[in-house]
Every structure is written in structure tokens, then in C-alpha cells.
Design an enzyme around this catalytic site. Structure first.
Site, PDB file in Angstrom:
ATOM      1  N   GLY A  71       0.819  -1.213   0.000  1.00 40.38           N
ATOM      2  CA  GLY A  71       0.000   0.000   0.000  1.00 40.38           C
ATOM      3  C   GLY A  71       0.849   1.257   0.000  1.00 40.38           C
ATOM      4  N   THR A  72       1.917   1.246   0.753  1.00 41.58           N
ATOM      5  CA  THR A  72       2.772   2.434   0.854  1.00 41.58           C
ATOM      6  C   THR A  72       3.381   2.780  -0.497  1.00 41.58           C
ATOM      7  OG1 THR A  72       3.259   1.938   3.160  1.00 41.58           O
ATOM      8  CG2 THR A  72       4.806   3.383   2.013  1.00 41.58           C
ATOM      9  N   ASN A 151      -8.208   3.817   8.390  1.00 41.52           N
ATOM     10  CA  ASN A 151      -7.649   2.650   9.062  1.00 41.52           C
ATOM     11  C   ASN A 151      -7.792   2.698  10.580  1.00 41.52           C
ATOM     12  OD1 ASN A 151      -5.738   4.738   8.050  1.00 41.52           O
ATOM     13  ND2 ASN A 151      -4.378   3.827   9.543  1.00 41.52           N
ATOM     14  N   GLN A 179      -7.881  -0.133   3.122  1.00 46.51           N
ATOM     15  CA  GLN A 179      -8.774  -0.732   4.124  1.00 46.51           C
ATOM     16  C   GLN A 179     -10.109  -1.158   3.520  1.00 46.51           C
ATOM     17  OE1 GLN A 179      -8.324  -1.513   7.395  1.00 46.51           O
ATOM     18  NE2 GLN A 179      -6.218  -0.772   7.454  1.00 46.51           N
ATOM     19  N   SER A 199      -3.487  -3.294  -0.791  1.00 48.43           N
ATOM     20  CA  SER A 199      -2.374  -4.005  -0.153  1.00 48.43           C
ATOM     21  C   SER A 199      -2.798  -5.412   0.244  1.00 48.43           C
ATOM     22  CB  SER A 199      -1.923  -3.221   1.084  1.00 48.43           C
ATOM     23  OG  SER A 199      -1.018  -3.991   1.840  1.00 48.43           O
ATOM     24  N   GLY A 200      -1.988  -6.413  -0.139  1.00 55.04           N
ATOM     25  CA  GLY A 200      -2.332  -7.815   0.087  1.00 55.04           C
ATOM     26  C   GLY A 200      -2.576  -8.200   1.538  1.00 55.04           C
ATOM     27  N   HIS A 201      -1.745  -7.663   2.443  1.00 54.95           N
ATOM     28  CA  HIS A 201      -1.808  -8.200   3.809  1.00 54.95           C
ATOM     29  C   HIS A 201      -2.974  -7.658   4.622  1.00 54.95           C
ATOM     30  CE1 HIS A 201       0.012  -4.908   6.400  1.00 54.95           C
ATOM     31  NE2 HIS A 201       0.382  -4.478   5.209  1.00 54.95           N
ATOM     32  N   THR A 237      12.054  -7.767 -10.790  1.00 55.53           N
ATOM     33  CA  THR A 237      11.470  -9.087 -11.040  1.00 55.53           C
ATOM     34  C   THR A 237      10.234  -9.269 -10.160  1.00 55.53           C
ATOM     35  OG1 THR A 237      13.655  -9.898 -11.546  1.00 55.53           O
ATOM     36  CG2 THR A 237      11.981 -11.557 -11.032  1.00 55.53           C
ATOM     37  N   CYS A 325       1.214   2.004  12.956  1.00 56.06           N
ATOM     38  CA  CYS A 325       2.395   2.716  12.495  1.00 56.06           C
ATOM     39  C   CYS A 325       2.823   3.798  13.473  1.00 56.06           C
ATOM     40  CB  CYS A 325       2.128   3.355  11.132  1.00 56.06           C
ATOM     41  SG  CYS A 325       1.270   2.246  10.044  1.00 56.06           S
TER      42      CYS A 325
HETATM   43  C1  LIG Z   1      -1.914  -0.497   5.882  1.00 55.40           C
HETATM   44  C2  LIG Z   1      -2.263   0.738   5.132  1.00 55.40           C
HETATM   45  C3  LIG Z   1      -1.370   1.304   4.215  1.00 55.40           C
HETATM   46  C4  LIG Z   1       0.016   0.753   4.004  1.00 55.40           C
HETATM   47  O1  LIG Z   1       0.001  -0.499   3.383  1.00 55.40           O
HETATM   48  P1  LIG Z   1       1.341  -1.407   3.416  1.00 55.40           P
HETATM   49  O2  LIG Z   1       1.058  -2.514   2.485  1.00 55.40           O
HETATM   50  O3  LIG Z   1       1.493  -1.873   4.838  1.00 55.40           O
HETATM   51  O4  LIG Z   1       2.468  -0.537   2.977  1.00 55.40           O
HETATM   52  C5  LIG Z   1      -1.770   2.420   3.520  1.00 55.40           C
HETATM   53  N1  LIG Z   1      -2.995   2.956   3.700  1.00 55.40           N
HETATM   54  C6  LIG Z   1      -3.881   2.444   4.561  1.00 55.40           C
HETATM   55  C7  LIG Z   1      -5.225   3.068   4.702  1.00 55.40           C
HETATM   56  C8  LIG Z   1      -3.544   1.320   5.324  1.00 55.40           C
HETATM   57  O5  LIG Z   1      -4.430   0.821   6.185  1.00 55.40           O
END
Ligand SMILES: *Cc1c(COP(=O)(O)O)cnc(C)c1O
Length: 392
Positions: A71-72, A151, A179, A199-201, A237, A325
Site C-alpha cells: 500500500g505504501t 484505518n 482498508q 495491499s495484500g496483507h 522481477t 504505524c
Molecule cells: C496499511 C495501510 C497502508 C500501508 O500499506 P502497506 O502494504 O502496509 O504498505 C496504507 N494505507 C492504509 C489506509 C492502510 O491501512
């Protein structure tokens, strides 16, 4: 002790579907997706299949999806890429005060590079007013970046309305939907977004992988320079196992979106109502309805969020104060300050973020344990003593 994990806004466990999809990529299907031989072509196939899956979950076209490291990176690419590609046109960016730091710190850095940024305020529920967005647009405005769902407090923004305004004024619109994706319906056309980060996680995929949607024809500079991967736009890659895991996780999340949301909202609302009822001097942060199905954020007066978290952890319950964070820093959350909470109340805040793997029994356990912990902490609090003294 059975641990109760309610910090899913920080990260989620990898789903069995994602894990199963990933495993072959660590074994036989280990190829470099740019190689010509069949090992490479097999990896390429898995990669492009993942791109189609992710595109279809967002109602986008596969060639509008670019894989990133999370996401970042997606936020950085979208914002810096749009800013520098449109520099001749103008230097003004509009965002909100409650964005994730991946957006806010990027905007602050751009200010040092000569860009001007408007940080729109939000109301007491954390909502951006679309009229404020429109009023902030000037002939120098090149980008609007507003998140889909917060978030920390879970507030869901009127993204489609903001998108309509951006489109009418021909200003690029980026949405940090990290989110929202996998939690609520996301459709890039309904929302009129030009760029969207995920973001995957955050939806039971692996960490260190994400995607940026870029609408065809949008002027956005490339961010990572090097090889020809991602149609010459994002070198390095490809992380095929992570990408495949992310796609499998998202497919599963989107296939069960409504059913999952129903279950989550029942647990969420039982937690909110139970905690507000059982514990005096308590308030809900965020909006009661325009809220992520899995988000609980509550402030307890007279206590420190950190102390509460440690005691909860001892009781086997994982939650969060503010956002992950910023934990470790003593500044209160910028989001809670922006919705108007005084410092001392912002400090006593707790976020519980659920996943559909949580159970009603776990909700019962939290409703049993949390009021006791709050009471213990208040009994030790000089502020609470003072309050009781003054209100005899
Ligand atoms: C977690 C989050 C991010 C960052 O995502 P990462 O994959 O951890 O870098 C950015 N924006 C929001 C709203 C998030 O909740």
C-alpha cells in the site's frame, strides 16, 4: 491460552486459500516471469491470471493493474507520479487531514519540492465534505487524494461523490483503498477514480505486495526505473508467489463479501453496544453507520491506551491504540485529533478490528475482560480520582 486477534486493520493472517495458491510458486513454479523458457512462461501465466483476478474484483481492466510492494508504494507512486507528470499544468494537491501516513508524509515531502497541498478538515465523524473538495479546487489543482475508508476509525468516505467532482473538474483522483478492498464493494468506475491503492496483507494475503490501479490514459510518471517489467512501468522481477497469494486472497474475500460483512457487523455492533453500555465515560469514534464492517474504535476517559493494550495482551487479546504505524510514538493519533478529540481522550483510545475468523465467543470474552481492565486502570488513575472528588 487461546489468543484473540482483533488487530486486523494492522495486518491479517494469510488465508488457507492464499497459502495453497502460493505454495507451488515456492516449488516447481519458481520461474522468472520475464524468461522465455517454459519455466518462465508458467510463472508469467500465474502472474497474468492474478492480474485478471484482481482487475475483476475492482471492475477494472487487467492492463490497468500494476503490482507493487504494498500500500505504501502504491500511494507513493500514485501521488508522486501524478504530481511530477502534471507539474507543467499546476502544483496544487488536495488531500485530507486523516489520511494514512503513506499519503500524508508523501504530500509533506512534495511540499518541499515546490508543490502546494491543501489538507482538508473532517467532521466529528471523520467525514470529508465533498463540497469542501470542490471549493478547494483551483486552476492549479492536479491531484485529489482521499482515502476510501480510514484505518483507525473505520469511517467510509463519500468516494463516488468526490470522484464525480474530480471528473467534472478534470483533476486526477487517487484513492487509498487499502482498508476498503476486500471489505466493501469497490468499483473503479462507480467511484470515478483514476488511481487506487490496495495491499495484500490487509485482506488475508501476504505482506510486501500490493497493487496500484491506473486508469488508461492517466498522466502518471513511473516510480521504479530499471527493467521492462509491468509494461515498462515498474521495474524489478515480479514477486510471483506473493502476487498469486494476494489474488487468491482477494478472490476469496470478494466472493464472500456480503456474507462476511453481515457476520462482521453483528460482532462489531455487539462489541460497540456492549462496551458503551458496560463502561461509563466511553465514546465511539467514527461514524455509527458509514463504518467499515470490522472496525471498533472507542475512547475511555481517564486511562492510557498503552496501559490498556498491555493488560489486554496479558489477557490474550490483541488490539491497537491509534494506528500500528504510530504506536511507539507518544503523539496522539492525528486522526483522533482531526475529529476533535482533546489530547487526553485521544490517548485513551482502543481500536479492535475484526476478521471473519473471529467468533461470537471471542466477542463475549472481550466484553467480559475489557470492562474489568478499564475499572482496574481507572482505580489507579489520579485523573479519575480527581474527577470523582469534583463530582461528589
Ligand atoms: C496499511 C495501510 C497502508 C500501508 O500499506 P502497506 O502494504 O502496509 O504498505 C496504507 N494505507 C492504509 C489506509 C492502510 O491501512
Amino acid at each position: 491460552m487461546n489468543r484473540i486477534y482483533m488487530d486486523n486493520a494492522a495486518t491479517t493472517a494469510i488465508s488457507p486459500e492464499a497459502l495453497a495458491a502460493m505454495l507451488p510458486c515456492f516449488g516447481q513454479n519458481f520461474g522468472n516471469a520475464s524468461s522465455i523458457h517454459s519455466t518462465g512462461r508458467d510463472a508469467r501465466k500465474a502472474l497474468e491470471e492474478s492480474r485478471r483476478t484482481i482487475a475483476s474484483c475492482l471492475s477494472a481492466k487487467p492492463n490497468e493493474i500494476y503490482f507493487t510492494s504494498g500500500g505504501t508504494e502504491s500511494d507513493n507512486w500514485a501521488i508522486k507520479g501524478a504530481a511530477f507528470a502534471n507539474r507543467k499544468k499546476g502544483n496544487h494537491i488536495i488531500t485530507s487531514q486523516i489520511e494514512h501516513h503513506a499519503v500524508l508524509h508523501t504530500c509533506e515531502w512534495l511540499e518541499k519540492q515546490g508543490f502546494e497541498v491543501t489538507y482538508l478538515p473532517v467532521d466529528e465523524f471523520g467525514l470529508v465534505n465533498p463540497a469542501d473538495v470542490e471549493a478547494a479546487i483551483t486552476d492549479k489543482t492536479i491531484l485529489i487524494t482521499i482515502m476510501a475508508a480510514n484505518n483507525e476509525i473505520g469511517t467510509i468516505q463519500p468516494v463516488a461523490e468526490i470522484g464525480k467532482i474530480a471528473k467534472a473538474h478534470k483533476v486526477l483522483f487517487h484513492c487509498d483503498a487499502v482498508q476498503a478492498v476486500g471489505a466493501i464493494p469497490v468499483n473503479v468506475d462507480d467511484w470515478n477514480v483514476d488511481m487506487l491503492s490496495l495491499s495484500g496483507h490487509k485482506f488475508h494475503g501476504p505482506k510486501g505486495v500490493g497493487a496500484l490501479y491506473i486508469r488508461t490514459g492517466s498522466r502518471v510518471d513511473n516510480f521504479m526505473h530499471g527493467g521492462a517489467q509491468e509494461r515498462n512501468r515498474r521495474a524489478t522481477t515480479e514477486n510471483v508467489p506473493a502476487i498469486v497469494g494476494m489474488a487468491a486472497a482477494l478472490f476469496h474475500a470478494c466472493a464472500n463479501l456480503e456474507e462476511k460483512a453481515c457476520k462482521l457487523m453483528m460482532m462489531r455492533d455487539r462489541l460497540i453496544e456492549g462496551l458503551l453500555k458496560e463502561i461509563p465515560h466511553t465514546r465511539l469514534n467514527g461514524h455509527a453507520m458509514k463504518r467499515l464492517p470490522n472496525n471498533v474504535n472507542i475512547s475511555f476517559r481517564f486511562i492510557e491506551g498503552e496501559a490498556l493494550l498491555l493488560r489486554l495482551d496479558l489477557a490474550g487479546i490483541a488490539g491497537s491504540s491509534g494506528s500500528a504505524c504510530t504506536s511507539g510514538s507518544l503523539d496522539p493519533s492525528h486522526v483522533l485529533l482531526a475529529i476533535g478529540l482533546p489530547h487526553e481522550i485521544a490517548h485513551g483510545s482502543l481500536r479492535l478490528s475484526l476478521s471473519d475468523t473471529n467468533t461470537e465467543e471471542e466477542v463475549d470474552e472481550v466484553l467480559k475482560v475489557l470492562p474489568q481492565i478499564v475499572k482496574t486502570l481507572r482505580d489507579m488513575s489520579p485523573l479519575y480520582e480527581q474527577y470523582l472528588e469534583e463530582n461528589k
